[in-house]
Design an enzyme around this catalytic site. Structure first.
Site, short mmCIF file in Angstrom:
data_model
loop_
_atom_site.label_atom_id
_atom_site.label_comp_id
_atom_site.label_asym_id
_atom_site.label_seq_id
_atom_site.Cartn_x
_atom_site.Cartn_y
_atom_site.Cartn_z
N ASP A 44 -51.50 29.16 28.33
CA ASP A 44 -51.29 30.59 28.09
C ASP A 44 -51.98 31.11 26.84
O ASP A 44 -52.06 32.31 26.63
CB ASP A 44 -49.79 30.89 27.97
CG ASP A 44 -49.10 30.77 29.31
OD1 ASP A 44 -49.72 31.12 30.31
OD2 ASP A 44 -47.94 30.33 29.34
N HIS A 67 -45.68 22.28 24.61
CA HIS A 67 -45.44 22.08 26.04
C HIS A 67 -44.49 20.92 26.21
O HIS A 67 -44.57 19.94 25.46
CB HIS A 67 -46.77 21.78 26.76
CG HIS A 67 -46.69 21.96 28.22
ND1 HIS A 67 -46.19 21.00 29.06
CD2 HIS A 67 -47.01 23.02 29.00
CE1 HIS A 67 -46.22 21.46 30.29
NE2 HIS A 67 -46.71 22.68 30.30
N1 ACO Z 1 -43.85 27.19 17.83
C1 ACO Z 1 -43.15 26.61 16.83
N2 ACO Z 1 -42.40 25.51 16.97
C2 ACO Z 1 -42.33 24.97 18.18
C3 ACO Z 1 -43.02 25.51 19.28
C4 ACO Z 1 -43.80 26.66 19.08
N3 ACO Z 1 -44.49 27.23 20.07
N4 ACO Z 1 -42.76 24.77 20.38
C5 ACO Z 1 -41.93 23.79 19.98
N5 ACO Z 1 -41.67 23.90 18.64
C6 ACO Z 1 -40.88 23.01 17.82
C7 ACO Z 1 -39.38 23.24 18.03
O1 ACO Z 1 -38.88 24.20 17.13
C8 ACO Z 1 -38.85 21.85 17.78
O2 ACO Z 1 -38.83 21.65 16.39
P1 ACO Z 1 -37.62 20.80 15.68
O3 ACO Z 1 -37.82 19.38 16.15
O4 ACO Z 1 -37.84 21.00 14.22
O5 ACO Z 1 -36.34 21.40 16.18
C9 ACO Z 1 -39.92 20.92 18.36
O6 ACO Z 1 -41.12 21.68 18.26
C10 ACO Z 1 -39.67 20.52 19.81
O7 ACO Z 1 -39.51 21.74 20.56
P2 ACO Z 1 -38.62 21.89 21.85
O8 ACO Z 1 -38.21 23.31 21.95
O9 ACO Z 1 -37.53 20.84 21.83
O10 ACO Z 1 -39.66 21.50 22.97
P3 ACO Z 1 -39.50 21.80 24.52
O11 ACO Z 1 -40.26 20.73 25.21
O12 ACO Z 1 -38.06 21.96 24.87
O13 ACO Z 1 -40.18 23.22 24.70
C11 ACO Z 1 -41.78 24.91 25.10
C12 ACO Z 1 -41.43 23.41 25.26
C13 ACO Z 1 -40.66 25.76 25.69
C14 ACO Z 1 -43.05 25.19 25.89
C15 ACO Z 1 -41.98 25.22 23.61
O14 ACO Z 1 -43.05 24.45 23.09
C16 ACO Z 1 -42.22 26.72 23.36
O15 ACO Z 1 -41.26 27.47 23.22
N6 ACO Z 1 -43.52 27.16 23.28
C17 ACO Z 1 -43.82 28.57 23.12
C18 ACO Z 1 -43.72 29.29 24.45
C19 ACO Z 1 -44.86 28.94 25.37
O16 ACO Z 1 -46.02 28.95 24.99
N7 ACO Z 1 -44.51 28.64 26.62
C20 ACO Z 1 -45.49 28.34 27.66
C21 ACO Z 1 -45.32 26.91 28.09
S1 ACO Z 1 -46.60 26.45 29.20
C22 ACO Z 1 -46.23 27.24 30.62
O17 ACO Z 1 -45.14 27.49 31.00
C23 ACO Z 1 -47.38 27.63 31.38
#
Ligand code: ACO
Length: 399
Positions: free
Chosen positions: A337, A280
């Site tokens: 979620d 998140h």
């Molecule tokens: N699975 C694997 N790796 C992940 C995940 C995940 N679900 N989420 C983040 N990471 C990793 C990224 O690859 C990144 O790694 P790196 O530093 O090696 O490049 C690091 O964690 C940081 O991730 P970002 O994408 O920069 O984090 P951001 O804050 O931009 O994204 C998000 C947040 C979009 C929610 C992300 O965690 C994600 O894609 N999660 C999966 C989708 C999801 O569950 N969304 C629902 C969010 S809650 C809502 O809207 C109700």
């Protein structure tokens, strides 16, 4: 904090902030989050207390008007919403123009835009009476549109709302009732859905709420703004994740490869695969909403008489991920979620309806933010900057 708009004007400096990770676009008095501690409060009240003791309509009032309603206020609000559930008969024909395969989120956003055409002349964002009536119209009619999107997808006749029923029972009947049989109200189902709607009701400046505010900042009406919010919510990185989680769990099960193998694929960033329902932007701790859903999942499934191996798979996945350095280092925890889909499925909703349920939950938050923005004297049209990286000036010379 620095007021960047003044600084930018005075100095010409621009902050480049992909994804608005460090940009506050507004002040807001609606929802407080401490992502490091896993705290969420609506108007100061902890989410745990609201989820346990309130109803969705009470929480909607709280978010929109700032205080919990008195018994009279709640009764009037409830009554008013019940009286506005009907859709114009012509609008019902709108659904016939769409294929039964249409994704319910697309149906929802287009039907919301279409709905506004019935209220030309009462859409003025600056008229408080119109804002009030449109608040009620949206809260009353969005669930009906959502249920019709569901009925359309399964080829069943639309039912008229039954306004003797509570908000959630009416919604459940519209989805699961049919013309031929009496619909039996299941209080367990109603309470479980009501609680899930409360958990989704607001989450400050998330992508869909920011979209609602951005569209609203142009002077666009509430229907147009909320319809844009629905589209923003549909993406798999936002509300669409609840659908994606269930697809992911199903694929892990069918592949026979097991949870460990899937987690390795995620860690290796194999074709960009992510653990959906994890991570998140704001929470760097357990999402308090996910904690409530996880704790209630077993109870709800048991009360509904459902067993689902996908719930066990989700728990196994969580356990492995939470003890793995990849997830620990990045502070990735289950978000709201992760467990909701298993419950929606047990309730009988098809996967493609999951994000629609999220949208119904989030509606009071969208409305509260839209209204807060309209009455904030500091509101300006939203208009981000860019850093231009294209070609310098060049001259057009035709061969
Ligand atoms: N699975 C694997 N790796 C992940 C995940 C995940 N679900 N989420 C983040 N990471 C990793 C990224 O690859 C990144 O790694 P790196 O530093 O090696 O490049 C690091 O964690 C940081 O991730 P970002 O994408 O920069 O984090 P951001 O804050 O931009 O994204 C998000 C947040 C979009 C929610 C992300 O965690 C994600 O894609 N999660 C999966 C989708 C999801 O569950 N969304 C629902 C969010 S809650 C809502 O809207 C109700």
């Amino acid at each position: 904090s620095i007021d960047l708009s003044t600084l930018t004007r005075q100095s010409g400096l621009t902050a480049l902030d992909y994804g608005f990770v460090n940009t506050s676009a507004t002040k807001s008095a609606i929802t407080y989050i401490d992502g490091d501690k896993g705290i969420l409060r609506y108007r100061g009240y902890p989410i745990e207390q609201l989820a346990e003791n309130s109803t969705y309509l009470e929480v909607a009032w709280l978010l929109i008007y700032g205080e919990l309603p008195t018994a009279d206020q709640l009764a009037n609000f409830d009554e008013n919403i019940r009286r506005h559930t009907l859709l114009h008969e012509d609008l019902k024909r709108f659904f016939s123009a769409l294929p039964h395969t249409a994704h319910p989120m697309s149906v929802l956003s287009s039907a919301l835009s279409a709905l506004s055409t019935y209220y030309e002349g009462s859409l003025d964002p600056n008229d408080p009476d119109m804002v009030e009536i449109n608040t009620v119209r949206l809260l009353a009619k969005l669930p009906v549109i959502a249920a019709y999107a569901h009925k359309k997808s399964i080829g069943q006749a639309f039912l008229y709302p039954d306004n003797s029923l509570s908000f959630v029972d009416n919604f459940l009947k519209l989805n699961f009732g049919n013309m031929a049989e009496k619909y039996d109200i299941d209080p367990v189902l109603g309470r479980a859905l009501d609680q899930l709607l409360i958990l989704h009701a607001d989450h400050e400046q998330n992508a869909s709420t920011s979209t609602v505010r951005l569209v609203g900042s142009t002077g666009a009406n509430m229907f147009a703004s909320v319809s844009a919010g629905v589209n923003a919510l549909s993406g798999p990185l936002h509300g669409g994740a609840n659908e994606a989680v269930l697809d992911m769990l199903g694929q892990i099960r069918e592949s026979g490869g097991g949870v460990k193998q899937f987690v390795d694929r995620v860690k290796n960033k194999d074709a960009g695969v992510r653990l959906m329902g994890f991570g998140h932007r704001v929470y760097k701790n357990y999402d308090p909403r996910a904690m409530i859903v996880k704790n209630s999942a077993d109870k709800v499934l048991e009360a509904l008489g459902v067993t689902d191996p996908l719930l066990d798979l989700a728990k196994e996945l969580e356990q492995i991920a939470l003890s793995d350095d990849y997830f620990i280092e990045r502070k990735l925890y289950p978000n709201v979620d992760f467990y909701t889909g298993v419950i929606y499925k047990a309730m009988g909703f098809p996967t493609r309806m999951f994000t629609v349920l999220f949208a119904i939950g989030r509606l009071p938050g969208w409305i509260a933010h839209w209204r807060e923005m309209q009455t904030d004297p500091q509101t300006k049209i939203g208009r981000p900057q860019q850093l231009y990286i294209g070609s310098p000036e060049r001259q057009l010379r035709k061969p």
